[in-house]
Design a protein around this motif. Sequence first.
Motif, PDB file in Angstrom:
ATOM      1  N   MET A 136      20.257  33.696  -0.853  1.00 24.77           N
ATOM      2  CA  MET A 136      20.826  32.539  -1.561  1.00 24.77           C
ATOM      3  C   MET A 136      22.203  32.173  -0.996  1.00 24.77           C
ATOM      4  O   MET A 136      22.478  31.014  -0.683  1.00 24.77           O
ATOM      5  CB  MET A 136      20.944  32.890  -3.052  1.00 24.77           C
ATOM      6  N   TRP A 151      23.574  28.807   1.120  1.00 25.16           N
ATOM      7  CA  TRP A 151      24.758  27.992   0.796  1.00 25.16           C
ATOM      8  C   TRP A 151      25.683  27.854   2.013  1.00 25.16           C
ATOM      9  O   TRP A 151      26.123  26.757   2.347  1.00 25.16           O
ATOM     10  CB  TRP A 151      25.550  28.623  -0.353  1.00 25.16           C
ATOM     11  N   LEU A 161      18.508  28.270 -13.458  1.00 22.39           N
ATOM     12  CA  LEU A 161      19.251  28.873 -12.346  1.00 22.39           C
ATOM     13  C   LEU A 161      18.900  28.212 -11.018  1.00 22.39           C
ATOM     14  O   LEU A 161      19.776  27.962 -10.184  1.00 22.39           O
ATOM     15  CB  LEU A 161      18.965  30.374 -12.299  1.00 22.39           C
ATOM     16  N   PHE A 162      17.621  27.905 -10.840  1.00 21.65           N
ATOM     17  CA  PHE A 162      17.186  27.295  -9.575  1.00 21.65           C
ATOM     18  C   PHE A 162      17.868  25.942  -9.362  1.00 21.65           C
ATOM     19  O   PHE A 162      18.361  25.650  -8.277  1.00 21.65           O
ATOM     20  CB  PHE A 162      15.657  27.150  -9.563  1.00 21.65           C
ATOM     21  N   THR A 202      20.672  24.963 -10.656  1.00 24.40           N
ATOM     22  CA  THR A 202      22.101  25.223 -10.418  1.00 24.40           C
ATOM     23  C   THR A 202      22.342  25.592  -8.965  1.00 24.40           C
ATOM     24  O   THR A 202      23.239  25.038  -8.310  1.00 24.40           O
ATOM     25  CB  THR A 202      22.593  26.358 -11.343  1.00 24.40           C
ATOM     26  N   GLU A 203      21.506  26.485  -8.441  1.00 26.69           N
ATOM     27  CA  GLU A 203      21.691  26.949  -7.059  1.00 26.69           C
ATOM     28  C   GLU A 203      21.502  25.813  -6.057  1.00 26.69           C
ATOM     29  O   GLU A 203      22.248  25.692  -5.091  1.00 26.69           O
ATOM     30  CB  GLU A 203      20.703  28.087  -6.768  1.00 26.69           C
ATOM     31  N   ILE A 204      20.517  24.964  -6.306  1.00 28.16           N
ATOM     32  CA  ILE A 204      20.257  23.855  -5.377  1.00 28.16           C
ATOM     33  C   ILE A 204      21.389  22.813  -5.456  1.00 28.16           C
ATOM     34  O   ILE A 204      21.857  22.312  -4.430  1.00 28.16           O
ATOM     35  CB  ILE A 204      18.877  23.205  -5.662  1.00 28.16           C
ATOM     36  N   ILE A 249      24.484  23.353  -6.275  1.00 31.51           N
ATOM     37  CA  ILE A 249      25.647  23.943  -5.590  1.00 31.51           C
ATOM     38  C   ILE A 249      25.482  23.764  -4.070  1.00 31.51           C
ATOM     39  O   ILE A 249      26.417  23.393  -3.364  1.00 31.51           O
ATOM     40  CB  ILE A 249      25.812  25.442  -5.949  1.00 31.51           C
TER      41      ILE A 249
END
Lengths: 262, 154
Positions: free
Chosen positions: A64, A68, A120-121, A123-125, A127
């Motif tokens: 992850m 990023w 969460l997924f 949020t991660e994408i 970001i």
Amino acid sequence: MLRNYSGSRTLRDNLQLGSLTAFSAGMVNVTSLIIFFAFTSNVTGHYAILAEEIAKGNWSQVLMVFFWLFLFFYGSFIANYLVINSSKSNYIAHALPLVLEIICLSSVGFYGLYYYQETLFETEILIGIMLLAMGLQNGLTASISNSAVKTTHMTGLTTDLAILVSMFTKKKYRENRQLRDKAKLLSTIAVSYISGGIIAGLIYFAMGFKVFFMVSLFLVFIILYDYMKFRFNLLLRKRRFRGKIGSKRLKLKEMWLDRIKI
Amino acid sequence: MRGILMNITLGLSAIALFIMVTQFGNQPTDDIIGVWKEVSWDYEKVDFLNQSDSLTIDEVMEQTKVQLGESFVIHKAEVWEFIDNSTLKVDFEDGNEEIVDWKLKSKGDILKLTHENNVYEYYTIKELNKDRMVLHFHIDLNARGIVKLTFEKV
């Protein structure tokens, strides 16, 4: 501000570019910190986390964080690629990364406003998209200013500023115009970054995800400001040129009239 | 030509990474689902603990609450049941229970709890495996938690 490249840039160009883009970077970083609990305008912390997760053997987290970092890298790559491959217009080449950044940030705002379920997924994408946007901006500013302007690089900026302040304890350095200009640029970027952060925080608490549209509008202003300035200068030059031609024609006409009379 | 190839390669790498993240990315949401019993509450970086040995644990908790603000909720020997992706049932010592909304933030290491009265709690998940979960009361991203909560899976 966007038109000039590397050596042809003036202090004023860099001050304008630095202050405006640092302001938007501060807005993006503080917003991402409030909403997603992650920094998006700087990647130093992510490098540290990557190393920590590798040491722990937490491979899913490693993947992850690497994703990023890659997006930030890719953003900077695209920005510089567009700058160095511009054959027709510097302005278009320099504005394109900002257009891509606007698309990224508007997408985050749009998704956050209408679809975000706080998974969460998602949020991660989101970001990741913001890191891509910041990579684009940082790549562009560093590239066209020959690394004089780095709007999301506060660690380096603080270090450079501290070094300059310590140099200014000696008179010979205080009288050096180049050093004074550099200090002016760095302090302007720092103040703009903080101001952007504070304003974004206040806007977020009042408007939520719409803050991303505000940042996008700000970037549109940066693009249009340079364009309008260019058009205005062109218009002025044309008028002056026409004025000169017009007065020459008038003189010639008067001369012929005088001769005819004779 | 080489530039275009490089661009395509990096673009494809980004897509490949995205697919990998969706397939093999971290799933702390799955790991956290279940019933957790709070087994300990440790204090870190609380200066007054060293100065005053005569304080009872309740007095220390109250002082911590004063230090960290009213939004700080004291959890003592509770059972937390993460029912689904957003519902957490907290069973208190006295037999009462509360339903709390929970979400994960950042890269899945920040636990956000939203109480009915819009009081928010943030914890950094320092450890999460099948048997153990360690939470730090979240102050900011660069500081270590002052309060450490340890849970064991029931």
